[in-house]
Design an enzyme around this catalytic site. Structure first.
Site, PDB file in Angstrom:
ATOM      1  N   GLU A  16       0.844  -1.203   0.000  1.00  0.00           N
ATOM      2  CA  GLU A  16       0.000   0.000   0.000  1.00  0.00           C
ATOM      3  C   GLU A  16       0.874   1.246   0.000  1.00  0.00           C
ATOM      4  OE1 GLU A  16      -3.319   0.699   3.101  1.00  0.00           O
ATOM      5  OE2 GLU A  16      -1.812   2.184   3.665  1.00  0.00           O
ATOM      6  N   ALA A  50     -10.480   9.980   3.684  1.00  0.00           N
ATOM      7  CA  ALA A  50     -11.836   9.563   4.073  1.00  0.00           C
ATOM      8  C   ALA A  50     -12.905  10.447   3.446  1.00  0.00           C
ATOM      9  CB  ALA A  50     -11.980   9.574   5.584  1.00  0.00           C
ATOM     10  N   HIS A  76      -8.230   2.589  -3.449  1.00  0.00           N
ATOM     11  CA  HIS A  76      -9.135   2.613  -2.296  1.00  0.00           C
ATOM     12  C   HIS A  76     -10.237   3.642  -2.576  1.00  0.00           C
ATOM     13  CE1 HIS A  76      -5.931   1.190   0.853  1.00  0.00           C
ATOM     14  NE2 HIS A  76      -5.695   0.665  -0.332  1.00  0.00           N
ATOM     15  N   ARG A 106     -15.713   1.925   4.162  1.00  0.00           N
ATOM     16  CA  ARG A 106     -16.629   2.941   4.671  1.00  0.00           C
ATOM     17  C   ARG A 106     -15.900   4.255   4.876  1.00  0.00           C
ATOM     18  NH1 ARG A 106     -18.500   3.142  10.758  1.00  0.00           N
ATOM     19  NH2 ARG A 106     -16.352   3.905  10.809  1.00  0.00           N
ATOM     20  N   GLY A 107     -14.682   4.199   5.484  1.00  0.00           N
ATOM     21  CA  GLY A 107     -13.991   5.434   5.873  1.00  0.00           C
ATOM     22  C   GLY A 107     -14.458   5.870   7.249  1.00  0.00           C
ATOM     23  N   TYR A 146     -10.935  -7.246   9.951  1.00  0.00           N
ATOM     24  CA  TYR A 146     -10.243  -6.892  11.201  1.00  0.00           C
ATOM     25  C   TYR A 146     -10.057  -8.119  12.091  1.00  0.00           C
ATOM     26  CZ  TYR A 146     -11.613  -2.408   9.348  1.00  0.00           C
ATOM     27  OH  TYR A 146     -11.759  -1.336   8.499  1.00  0.00           O
ATOM     28  N   LYS A 166     -20.720  -8.160   3.068  1.00  0.00           N
ATOM     29  CA  LYS A 166     -19.918  -7.499   2.014  1.00  0.00           C
ATOM     30  C   LYS A 166     -19.530  -8.510   0.941  1.00  0.00           C
ATOM     31  CE  LYS A 166     -16.564  -5.394   4.645  1.00  0.00           C
ATOM     32  NZ  LYS A 166     -15.581  -4.419   5.137  1.00  0.00           N
ATOM     33  N   GLN A 177      -6.711  -5.552   8.506  1.00  0.00           N
ATOM     34  CA  GLN A 177      -6.081  -4.517   9.323  1.00  0.00           C
ATOM     35  C   GLN A 177      -4.733  -5.072   9.794  1.00  0.00           C
ATOM     36  OE1 GLN A 177      -5.270  -1.701  10.111  1.00  0.00           O
ATOM     37  NE2 GLN A 177      -7.138  -0.884  11.066  1.00  0.00           N
TER      38      GLN A 177
HETATM   39  P1  FAD Z   1     -17.543  -1.351   7.156  1.00  0.00           P
HETATM   40  O1  FAD Z   1     -17.329  -2.674   6.518  1.00  0.00           O
HETATM   41  O2  FAD Z   1     -18.704  -0.541   6.700  1.00  0.00           O
HETATM   42  O3  FAD Z   1     -17.665  -1.604   8.746  1.00  0.00           O
HETATM   43  C1  FAD Z   1     -17.619  -0.514   9.658  1.00  0.00           C
HETATM   44  C2  FAD Z   1     -18.319  -0.901  10.958  1.00  0.00           C
HETATM   45  O4  FAD Z   1     -19.724  -1.012  10.724  1.00  0.00           O
HETATM   46  C3  FAD Z   1     -17.892  -2.273  11.515  1.00  0.00           C
HETATM   47  O5  FAD Z   1     -17.949  -2.191  12.912  1.00  0.00           O
HETATM   48  C4  FAD Z   1     -18.963  -3.220  10.984  1.00  0.00           C
HETATM   49  O6  FAD Z   1     -19.117  -4.358  11.828  1.00  0.00           O
HETATM   50  C5  FAD Z   1     -20.196  -2.337  10.972  1.00  0.00           C
HETATM   51  N1  FAD Z   1     -21.141  -2.635   9.864  1.00  0.00           N
HETATM   52  C6  FAD Z   1     -20.840  -2.955   8.578  1.00  0.00           C
HETATM   53  N2  FAD Z   1     -21.968  -3.099   7.867  1.00  0.00           N
HETATM   54  C7  FAD Z   1     -23.006  -2.873   8.717  1.00  0.00           C
HETATM   55  C8  FAD Z   1     -24.431  -2.877   8.575  1.00  0.00           C
HETATM   56  N3  FAD Z   1     -25.012  -3.160   7.395  1.00  0.00           N
HETATM   57  N4  FAD Z   1     -25.187  -2.592   9.665  1.00  0.00           N
HETATM   58  C9  FAD Z   1     -24.609  -2.305  10.868  1.00  0.00           C
HETATM   59  N5  FAD Z   1     -23.264  -2.295  11.059  1.00  0.00           N
HETATM   60  C10 FAD Z   1     -22.488  -2.560   9.998  1.00  0.00           C
HETATM   61  N6  FAD Z   1      -9.761   4.647   5.518  1.00  0.00           N
HETATM   62  C11 FAD Z   1      -9.690   5.696   4.663  1.00  0.00           C
HETATM   63  O7  FAD Z   1     -10.281   6.745   4.931  1.00  0.00           O
HETATM   64  N7  FAD Z   1      -8.988   5.612   3.481  1.00  0.00           N
HETATM   65  C12 FAD Z   1      -8.334   4.488   3.110  1.00  0.00           C
HETATM   66  O8  FAD Z   1      -7.703   4.451   2.039  1.00  0.00           O
HETATM   67  C13 FAD Z   1      -8.364   3.362   3.989  1.00  0.00           C
HETATM   68  N8  FAD Z   1      -7.739   2.196   3.665  1.00  0.00           N
HETATM   69  C14 FAD Z   1      -7.881   1.110   4.489  1.00  0.00           C
HETATM   70  C15 FAD Z   1      -7.296  -0.114   4.091  1.00  0.00           C
HETATM   71  C16 FAD Z   1      -7.424  -1.237   4.908  1.00  0.00           C
HETATM   72  C17 FAD Z   1      -6.818  -2.548   4.467  1.00  0.00           C
HETATM   73  C18 FAD Z   1      -8.120  -1.145   6.155  1.00  0.00           C
HETATM   74  C19 FAD Z   1      -8.222  -2.356   7.053  1.00  0.00           C
HETATM   75  C20 FAD Z   1      -8.688   0.051   6.544  1.00  0.00           C
HETATM   76  C21 FAD Z   1      -8.595   1.188   5.723  1.00  0.00           C
HETATM   77  N9  FAD Z   1      -9.182   2.412   6.054  1.00  0.00           N
HETATM   78  C22 FAD Z   1      -9.108   3.488   5.204  1.00  0.00           C
HETATM   79  C23 FAD Z   1      -9.870   2.571   7.358  1.00  0.00           C
HETATM   80  C24 FAD Z   1     -11.394   2.257   7.268  1.00  0.00           C
HETATM   81  O9  FAD Z   1     -12.041   3.224   6.481  1.00  0.00           O
HETATM   82  C25 FAD Z   1     -11.927   2.251   8.689  1.00  0.00           C
HETATM   83  O10 FAD Z   1     -11.396   1.168   9.402  1.00  0.00           O
HETATM   84  C26 FAD Z   1     -13.437   2.326   8.841  1.00  0.00           C
HETATM   85  O11 FAD Z   1     -13.720   2.579  10.223  1.00  0.00           O
HETATM   86  C27 FAD Z   1     -14.185   1.050   8.484  1.00  0.00           C
HETATM   87  O12 FAD Z   1     -14.150   0.779   7.160  1.00  0.00           O
HETATM   88  P2  FAD Z   1     -14.765  -0.610   6.593  1.00  0.00           P
HETATM   89  O13 FAD Z   1     -14.712  -0.524   5.147  1.00  0.00           O
HETATM   90  O14 FAD Z   1     -14.159  -1.758   7.288  1.00  0.00           O
HETATM   91  O15 FAD Z   1     -16.288  -0.417   7.091  1.00  0.00           O
END
Ligand code: FAD
Length: 285
Positions: A16, A50, A76, A106-107, A146, A166, A177
């Site tokens: 990355e 984000a 991303h 999600r961000g 995670y 997803k 993570q």
């Molecule tokens: P989600 O999959 O949407 O999950 C977020 C939370 O919501 C989790 O607790 C999940 O259990 C819960 N959830 C999911 N779906 C639902 C639903 N339908 N109903 C209720 N709860 C739900 N951030 C950035 O801003 N830019 C980046 O480029 C970036 N790159 C990343 C790369 C990696 C490999 C990782 C691991 C993280 C990265 N992040 C980045 C951080 C990420 O945006 C955050 O960790 C964010 O808090 C969660 O993103 P997610 O896509 O996992 O969210």
């Protein structure tokens, strides 16, 4: 650069990078990429601010990776940072530039976004944009996962339930993570398997090469620090060169063990450091 482990399985290596901060020139990252490309990684991912403020730079760097380095770019994209129109525009641009891989996230709430705007965002979760990207068509969609639970999830089981959603919506590869204890990943992969999640898992490895690295992104990630790693950091608190060497060795050991266990992929959080990325990958290929 697929490598084959002792069980005859291909393991993808990737890393990355992130766009330079606001006022800095983009040329520094191109030098890093020109250096990393000799490793011929399977893909290089580019982060996305984000709130989407840096989305032009993400697109520009992803295009450089894809078209100048001739390496698969993984762009991303955050749900928080897009409206339906912006998502459509970005996907159209990526397609035109030959980019075929998107990490749908999600961000988190950007500092300059009000609580109200965050609450009222159009796309609530990563799954919401996965659905749209899948329907748009033509992309290999990745998602985040995670091993030690997403910090906001009540339980690991609840979190895994949402990972499964997803995957069912179109994610075909998961990037983890950062984690520092491989046993946590093995136990997590077992749980994903039992939940019916059988897509490729790319293990996210963050080399800790400076004591202050634990301060920000690592502590926010919620990833636990094993005693062996915290001892190592304490031991090299006043020895930057020693810390760098020890941190690289720790990451190499983690990667070697993951390869021996038949992981699908290793994804290195390069922190834009070509020398560290090369030292780790060259040690394992
Ligand atoms: P989600 O999959 O949407 O999950 C977020 C939370 O919501 C989790 O607790 C999940 O259990 C819960 N959830 C999911 N779906 C639902 C639903 N339908 N109903 C209720 N709860 C739900 N951030 C950035 O801003 N830019 C980046 O480029 C970036 N790159 C990343 C790369 C990696 C490999 C990782 C691991 C993280 C990265 N992040 C980045 C951080 C990420 O945006 C955050 O960790 C964010 O808090 C969660 O993103 P997610 O896509 O996992 O969210």
């Amino acid at each position: 650069m697929p490598i084959i482990n002792k069980h005859g399985k291909n393991i993808e290596l990737s890393c990355e990078v992130f766009p330079p901060k606001k006022d800095l020139s983009i040329s520094g990252i191109y030098e890093t990429l020109d250096s990393i490309k000799s490793l011929d990684p399977d893909f290089i991912s580019v982060t996305y601010g984000a709130g989407g403020s840096n989305s032009k730079k993400t697109a520009e760097i992803a295009s450089y990776i894809q078209n100048s380095c001739n390496i698969n770019a993984l762009a991303h994209l955050t749900a928080v940072g897009v409206t339906p129109q912006k998502l459509n525009d970005l996907l159209t641009e990526y397609k035109a530039n030959g980019i075929k891989r998107i990490l749908a996230l999600r961000g988190d709430k950007p500092r300059d976004m009000s609580d109200e705007d965050f609450e009222n965002r159009h796309y609530k979760y990563a799954g919401d944009i996965v659905k749209e990207i899948f329907e748009f068509g033509g992309f290999h969609i990745y998602g985040a996962c995670y091993p030690e639970k997403h910090p906001e999830a009540a339980t690991l089981e609840e979190d895994i339930k949402h990972i499964k959603e997803k995957v069912d919506l179109g994610v075909s590869g998961l990037i983890t993570q950062m984690f520092f204890d491989n046993e946590k990943l093995y136990s997590y992969i077992d749980k994903l398997d039992k939940a019916g999640i059988h897509v490729a898992i790319h293990a996210g490895i963050m080399p800790i090469t400076a004591p202050n690295q634990l301060g920000t992104s690592v502590s926010l990630s919620g990833s636990s620090i094993p005693t062996a790693l915290s001892n190592l950091i304490a031991e090299h608190a006043d020895d930057p060169e020693g810390m760098k060497k020890a941190g690289v060795e720790y990451a190499i050991k983690q990667v070697e063990d993951l390869i021996a266990h038949g992981i699908d992929g290793i994804h290195l959080y390069s922190m834009n450091k070509a020398d560290i990325t090369k030292q780790i990958f060259e040690a394992v290929i």
